[in-house]
Motif scaffolding. Structure first.
Motif, PDB file in Angstrom:
ATOM      1  N   VAL A  77       0.837  -1.204   0.000  1.00  0.00           N
ATOM      2  CA  VAL A  77       0.000   0.000   0.000  1.00  0.00           C
ATOM      3  C   VAL A  77       0.872   1.255   0.000  1.00  0.00           C
ATOM      4  O   VAL A  77       0.569   2.237  -0.705  1.00  0.00           O
ATOM      5  CB  VAL A  77      -0.942  -0.007   1.222  1.00  0.00           C
ATOM      6  CG1 VAL A  77      -1.720   1.311   1.311  1.00  0.00           C
ATOM      7  CG2 VAL A  77      -1.917  -1.176   1.145  1.00  0.00           C
ATOM      8  N   MET A  78       1.962   1.251   0.776  1.00  0.00           N
ATOM      9  CA  MET A  78       2.858   2.405   0.821  1.00  0.00           C
ATOM     10  C   MET A  78       3.440   2.704  -0.555  1.00  0.00           C
ATOM     11  O   MET A  78       3.482   3.867  -0.995  1.00  0.00           O
ATOM     12  CB  MET A  78       3.981   2.162   1.833  1.00  0.00           C
ATOM     13  CG  MET A  78       3.538   2.168   3.280  1.00  0.00           C
ATOM     14  SD  MET A  78       4.868   1.687   4.423  1.00  0.00           S
ATOM     15  CE  MET A  78       5.944   3.105   4.286  1.00  0.00           C
ATOM     16  N   VAL A  79       3.909   1.679  -1.249  1.00  0.00           N
ATOM     17  CA  VAL A  79       4.507   1.877  -2.576  1.00  0.00           C
ATOM     18  C   VAL A  79       3.449   2.382  -3.561  1.00  0.00           C
ATOM     19  O   VAL A  79       3.705   3.301  -4.360  1.00  0.00           O
ATOM     20  CB  VAL A  79       5.147   0.566  -3.081  1.00  0.00           C
ATOM     21  CG1 VAL A  79       5.610   0.719  -4.521  1.00  0.00           C
ATOM     22  CG2 VAL A  79       6.316   0.178  -2.188  1.00  0.00           C
ATOM     23  N   LEU A  80       2.233   1.811  -3.515  1.00  0.00           N
ATOM     24  CA  LEU A  80       1.160   2.256  -4.406  1.00  0.00           C
ATOM     25  C   LEU A  80       0.811   3.718  -4.158  1.00  0.00           C
ATOM     26  O   LEU A  80       0.579   4.493  -5.102  1.00  0.00           O
ATOM     27  CB  LEU A  80      -0.081   1.380  -4.217  1.00  0.00           C
ATOM     28  CG  LEU A  80      -0.012  -0.041  -4.786  1.00  0.00           C
ATOM     29  CD1 LEU A  80      -1.283  -0.814  -4.431  1.00  0.00           C
ATOM     30  CD2 LEU A  80       0.189  -0.010  -6.297  1.00  0.00           C
ATOM     31  N   LEU A  87       3.542  10.293  -7.458  1.00  0.00           N
ATOM     32  CA  LEU A  87       4.614  10.567  -8.412  1.00  0.00           C
ATOM     33  C   LEU A  87       4.078  10.636  -9.848  1.00  0.00           C
ATOM     34  O   LEU A  87       4.439  11.545 -10.610  1.00  0.00           O
ATOM     35  CB  LEU A  87       5.695   9.491  -8.311  1.00  0.00           C
ATOM     36  CG  LEU A  87       6.612   9.564  -7.095  1.00  0.00           C
ATOM     37  CD1 LEU A  87       7.497   8.322  -7.013  1.00  0.00           C
ATOM     38  CD2 LEU A  87       7.478  10.812  -7.145  1.00  0.00           C
ATOM     39  N   ILE A  88       3.225   9.699 -10.215  1.00  0.00           N
ATOM     40  CA  ILE A  88       2.706   9.658 -11.583  1.00  0.00           C
ATOM     41  C   ILE A  88       1.827  10.866 -11.869  1.00  0.00           C
ATOM     42  O   ILE A  88       2.003  11.574 -12.883  1.00  0.00           O
ATOM     43  CB  ILE A  88       1.938   8.344 -11.822  1.00  0.00           C
ATOM     44  CG1 ILE A  88       2.902   7.150 -11.791  1.00  0.00           C
ATOM     45  CG2 ILE A  88       1.186   8.391 -13.151  1.00  0.00           C
ATOM     46  CD1 ILE A  88       2.217   5.798 -11.797  1.00  0.00           C
ATOM     47  N   GLY A 109     -11.235   8.685  -4.171  1.00  0.00           N
ATOM     48  CA  GLY A 109     -10.556   7.473  -3.722  1.00  0.00           C
ATOM     49  C   GLY A 109      -9.047   7.574  -3.677  1.00  0.00           C
ATOM     50  O   GLY A 109      -8.400   6.940  -2.830  1.00  0.00           O
ATOM     51  N   LEU A 110      -8.442   8.395  -4.563  1.00  0.00           N
ATOM     52  CA  LEU A 110      -6.979   8.464  -4.594  1.00  0.00           C
ATOM     53  C   LEU A 110      -6.383   9.208  -3.392  1.00  0.00           C
ATOM     54  O   LEU A 110      -5.335   8.799  -2.877  1.00  0.00           O
ATOM     55  CB  LEU A 110      -6.504   9.081  -5.906  1.00  0.00           C
ATOM     56  CG  LEU A 110      -6.723   8.209  -7.155  1.00  0.00           C
ATOM     57  CD1 LEU A 110      -6.063   8.828  -8.370  1.00  0.00           C
ATOM     58  CD2 LEU A 110      -6.180   6.798  -6.926  1.00  0.00           C
ATOM     59  N   PRO A 111      -6.994  10.309  -2.921  1.00  0.00           N
ATOM     60  CA  PRO A 111      -6.488  10.883  -1.662  1.00  0.00           C
ATOM     61  C   PRO A 111      -6.559   9.867  -0.512  1.00  0.00           C
ATOM     62  O   PRO A 111      -5.675   9.823   0.341  1.00  0.00           O
ATOM     63  CB  PRO A 111      -7.413  12.075  -1.412  1.00  0.00           C
ATOM     64  CG  PRO A 111      -7.879  12.474  -2.775  1.00  0.00           C
ATOM     65  CD  PRO A 111      -8.025  11.170  -3.521  1.00  0.00           C
ATOM     66  N   GLY A 112      -7.613   9.055  -0.513  1.00  0.00           N
ATOM     67  CA  GLY A 112      -7.734   8.011   0.509  1.00  0.00           C
ATOM     68  C   GLY A 112      -6.624   6.989   0.405  1.00  0.00           C
ATOM     69  O   GLY A 112      -6.141   6.472   1.414  1.00  0.00           O
ATOM     70  N   LEU A 113      -6.175   6.707  -0.841  1.00  0.00           N
ATOM     71  CA  LEU A 113      -5.079   5.774  -1.031  1.00  0.00           C
ATOM     72  C   LEU A 113      -3.788   6.329  -0.444  1.00  0.00           C
ATOM     73  O   LEU A 113      -3.019   5.592   0.191  1.00  0.00           O
ATOM     74  CB  LEU A 113      -4.885   5.478  -2.522  1.00  0.00           C
ATOM     75  CG  LEU A 113      -3.724   4.539  -2.882  1.00  0.00           C
ATOM     76  CD1 LEU A 113      -3.923   3.169  -2.243  1.00  0.00           C
ATOM     77  CD2 LEU A 113      -3.588   4.410  -4.401  1.00  0.00           C
ATOM     78  N   PHE A 114      -3.536   7.641  -0.627  1.00  0.00           N
ATOM     79  CA  PHE A 114      -2.321   8.212  -0.048  1.00  0.00           C
ATOM     80  C   PHE A 114      -2.377   8.221   1.475  1.00  0.00           C
ATOM     81  O   PHE A 114      -1.381   7.920   2.148  1.00  0.00           O
ATOM     82  CB  PHE A 114      -2.096   9.638  -0.544  1.00  0.00           C
ATOM     83  CG  PHE A 114      -0.954  10.301   0.169  1.00  0.00           C
ATOM     84  CD1 PHE A 114       0.361   9.986  -0.158  1.00  0.00           C
ATOM     85  CD2 PHE A 114      -1.181  11.196   1.209  1.00  0.00           C
ATOM     86  CE1 PHE A 114       1.422  10.549   0.534  1.00  0.00           C
ATOM     87  CE2 PHE A 114      -0.121  11.773   1.896  1.00  0.00           C
ATOM     88  CZ  PHE A 114       1.181  11.452   1.549  1.00  0.00           C
ATOM     89  N   VAL A 115      -3.528   8.573   2.032  1.00  0.00           N
ATOM     90  CA  VAL A 115      -3.645   8.554   3.496  1.00  0.00           C
ATOM     91  C   VAL A 115      -3.479   7.126   4.005  1.00  0.00           C
ATOM     92  O   VAL A 115      -2.865   6.898   5.058  1.00  0.00           O
ATOM     93  CB  VAL A 115      -4.998   9.148   3.941  1.00  0.00           C
ATOM     94  CG1 VAL A 115      -5.215   8.958   5.433  1.00  0.00           C
ATOM     95  CG2 VAL A 115      -5.049  10.631   3.597  1.00  0.00           C
ATOM     96  N   ALA A 116      -3.987   6.161   3.255  1.00  0.00           N
ATOM     97  CA  ALA A 116      -3.756   4.756   3.618  1.00  0.00           C
ATOM     98  C   ALA A 116      -2.267   4.446   3.563  1.00  0.00           C
ATOM     99  O   ALA A 116      -1.744   3.688   4.390  1.00  0.00           O
ATOM    100  CB  ALA A 116      -4.531   3.838   2.670  1.00  0.00           C
ATOM    101  N   CYS A 117      -1.562   5.038   2.598  1.00  0.00           N
ATOM    102  CA  CYS A 117      -0.111   4.871   2.490  1.00  0.00           C
ATOM    103  C   CYS A 117       0.577   5.387   3.752  1.00  0.00           C
ATOM    104  O   CYS A 117       1.429   4.710   4.343  1.00  0.00           O
ATOM    105  CB  CYS A 117       0.410   5.610   1.263  1.00  0.00           C
ATOM    106  SG  CYS A 117       2.184   5.919   1.224  1.00  0.00           S
ATOM    107  N   ALA A 118       0.201   6.609   4.187  1.00  0.00           N
ATOM    108  CA  ALA A 118       0.806   7.189   5.390  1.00  0.00           C
ATOM    109  C   ALA A 118       0.484   6.357   6.622  1.00  0.00           C
ATOM    110  O   ALA A 118       1.352   6.084   7.455  1.00  0.00           O
ATOM    111  CB  ALA A 118       0.328   8.628   5.573  1.00  0.00           C
TER     112      ALA A 118
END
Length: 622
Positions: free
Chosen positions: A197-200, A206-207, A338-347
């Motif tokens: 999840v962190m790498v994603l 980055l992309i 959903g993508l901001p949620g993915l970054f917060v999940a990363c953190a």
């Protein structure tokens, strides 16, 4: 100071909360899975160290995930944004740390058959040293873990509107839940999932950021023009923030204190089914560290290129540099549900992995160093329940510490430096025992006290009297393209700056090591003839290899690692079956050891005897 209009960023949507919630649901599900799967193998050994049957792959991912906390996810890009890409030099420090851990510290811990790293200190010195080190570890880990939950949650809350206390309590409850149910195996496999999840999360940022900037070449050009690519600074001024020496040498001391002798890391290494797998886990983990570091550095460069003409921190759109990354994410991804949620999940993956590893390690050292010593004959079933209870206790303690951090104010920054202030002296203490056979327990205690004093002194001094701007050398940030405004639009609450402190570790380690040696010589050096060879890797064997006379003068009359010939191995090799026939119980091991303590440690056990972890004093596993 001019004031500017905040263009504003989006807030969390329902889809963002769904993505974030999935992180917690899947993490909890892994705990439930291992609770069911391992219910017939309910022993404290299986719960705390995975039955010592883990393989290198998931352990490597687990080590990387727990090492890279949310402090790294949020703090490292902002460091690159403000001070440039010299942060990438940590790749060298990580390399040194992993090599030293795998080749110097791990073999000693693995072959000693210990579960708690602090058990080594009793085998090498005495129980007083073990208890002192364990108490320091417990206090530093609870303090650090609590703050590492609260600080990132506060930064995310102020930018995204993400519920502060909901995330804090959810983190504590979920970590405690899957640690208590599934033990170390659940922690390792959950960490592996969270690493993905962190790498994603990083790749998403980055992309999208690179697309917004018109490509990587444009990003690189802007970063170069802004002096963000000036990596090498060979200044020897110790007060400078980022130089080649502070990042490589100072970074090595700091991370070696965390990696080489820290219970959380070593516990997962010794859970591997063989020493070879443990070493492979460390080296594979090095690749993971490089990947995360490169992602963090490039995220900082992309963020700088995006805000090159309107820095949100200088303009007052955010109140602390740690809010830069969440602010940037909401600006470039806020329109994509959903993508901001993915970054917060990363953190929060970084936070979850760090907290879970800490809870499991705290339960292990408490059970091994205190409970087991007071109740040595407790049954396997009861010991497992005690271990689970300790996970709950420390989960509550770490969550309570996170709540207390909300009223600590500036003390939070000091708490974030706790690994540097305690990790350095601990590294010095273990290095003293492993490298210098002549060191005694008085020198160990005295050296630890001196090391802690020396590391706390500059750390607290630097906290009260921060280094001047001329020493920290922040690079230029522009607000030329920000829209001016006549009223203030500043965020009202300050969040702590998530800055690592690595100079304290070097001073604490060297102070502990040198003071320990001096005190040992003054109080009467330990008779090296009675030091068990598996507990040491004498430095004199490395630097005085040409002469037995010089080795003895340096305090190592022990033939450690000297029998390398095939003949010597054949002479001392014990086959798997023979070993089980000769020494099949703990009592027989102790009887043999008492009859001839000089021969037992020199026995060579073949690599194929993977189910045997040969402890010299207390632990035998058959």
């Amino acid at each position: 100071m001019p004031q500017f209009a905040n263009p504003g960023v989006g807030t969390f949507t329902a889809w963002d909360y769904v993505i974030f919630a999935l992180l917690f649901v899947i993490s909890s599900g892994i705990g439930v899975f291992f609770a069911i799967k391992e219910r017939k193998n309910a022993t404290s050994r299986a719960f705390l160290v995975g039955g010592r049957q883990m393989i290198c792959g998931p352990v490597a991912l687990s080590l990387t995930a727990s090492f890279m906390s949310a402090v790294t996810v949020l703090g490292a890009p902002s460091e690159v944004y403000r001070y440039g890409a010299s942060f990438i030099l940590f790749c060298l420090a990580f390399s040194f740390v992993i090599i030293l851990t795998a080749e110097l510290f791990l073999p000693v811990f693995y072959r000693s058959g210990i579960t708690s790293t602090y058990e080594y200190l009793e085998l090498r010195f005495n129980r007083v040293v073990r208890v002192a080190a364990t108490m320091i570890y417990i206090l530093q880990t609870i303090l650090y873990t609590g703050v590492v939950v609260y600080a990132p949650a506060l930064a995310l809350n102020q930018v995204t509107g993400f519920n502060l206390w909901g995330s804090v309590f959810a983190t504590g409850i979920v970590c405690t839940f899957y640690c208590t149910l599934g033990g170390l195996k659940a922690v390792v496999w959950t960490d592996a999932f969270q690493m993905v999840v962190m790498v994603l999360g990083f790749l998403t940022v980055l992309i999208q950021g690179t697309i917004k900037l018109g490509g990587s070449s444009n990003t690189w050009k802007i970063a170069k023009n802004g002096q963000r690519l000036n990596i090498f600074d060979f200044s020897v001024d110790p007060l400078r923030r980022h130089t080649f020496w502070t990042l490589t040498v100072g970074g090595t001391f700091t991370w070696l204190g965390i990696y080489g002798v820290n219970q959380s890391i070593i516990q997962r290494c010794i859970s591997c089914k063989s020493e070879r797998h443990a070493k492979m886990a460390l080296y594979l983990n090095l690749l993971g560290l490089w990947v995360i570091l490169v992602c963090a550095v490039f995220s900082g460069l992309v963020m700088y290129a995006f805000y090159v003409n309107c820095d949100p921190w200088t303009a007052g759109f955010i109140s602390a540099s740690d809010q830069l990354m969440p602010y940037f994410v909401m600006e470039i991804l806020g329109h994509l549900p959903g993508l901001p949620g993915l970054f917060v999940a990363c953190a929060f993956s970084g936070t979850l992995s760090t907290v879970a590893a800490s809870i499991n390690a705290l339960a292990t050292v408490t059970y091994e160093d205190f409970v087991k010593q007071c109740f040595p004959n407790v049954s396997d079933k009861r010991s497992t329940w005690i271990s689970k209870g300790l996970c709950i206790v420390f989960g509550v303690a770490c969550t309570s510490m996170a709540v207390a951090a909300s009223s600590m104010g500036g003390i939070i920054q000091a708490a974030l430096s706790i690994h540097g202030m305690c990790g350095g002296p601990m590294l010095g203490l273990f290095s003293l025992g492993i490298l210098f056979p002549c060191a005694n327990w008085i020198g160990a205690i005295g050296g630890l006290a001196v090391g802690v004093t020396l590391s706390f002194w500059p750390a607290i001094g630097g906290f009260i009297y921060p280094a001047s701007v001329s020493k920290t050398l922040p690079l230029h940030l522009s607000t030329n393209s920000c829209l001016p405004l006549n009223i203030s639009d500043l965020l009202s609450t300050q969040s702590p700056t998530l800055t690592p402190q690595w100079r304290d570790s070097a001073l604490g380690c060297l102070g502990s090591l040198i003071a320990g040696l001096l005190i040992s010589f003054i109080s009467g050096s330990k008779d090296t003839a009675i030091v068990r060879p598996t507990l040491i890797r004498p430095v004199s064997n490395l630097f005085c290899f040409w002469s037995d006379k010089f080795r003895k003068m340096c305090g190592s009359g022990i033939q450690h690692g000297q029998k390398n010939s095939a003949e010597a191995n054949k002479e001392n090799t014990v086959s798997d079956n023979d070993l089980i026939m000769k020494i099949s119980t703990r009592k027989e091991l102790n009887d043999v050891y008492n009859q001839d303590s000089r021969k037992i440690p020199s026995i060579y056990i073949p690599e194929q005897c993977t189910h045997i972890n040969f402890g010299l004093v207390k632990e035998t596993y058959f």
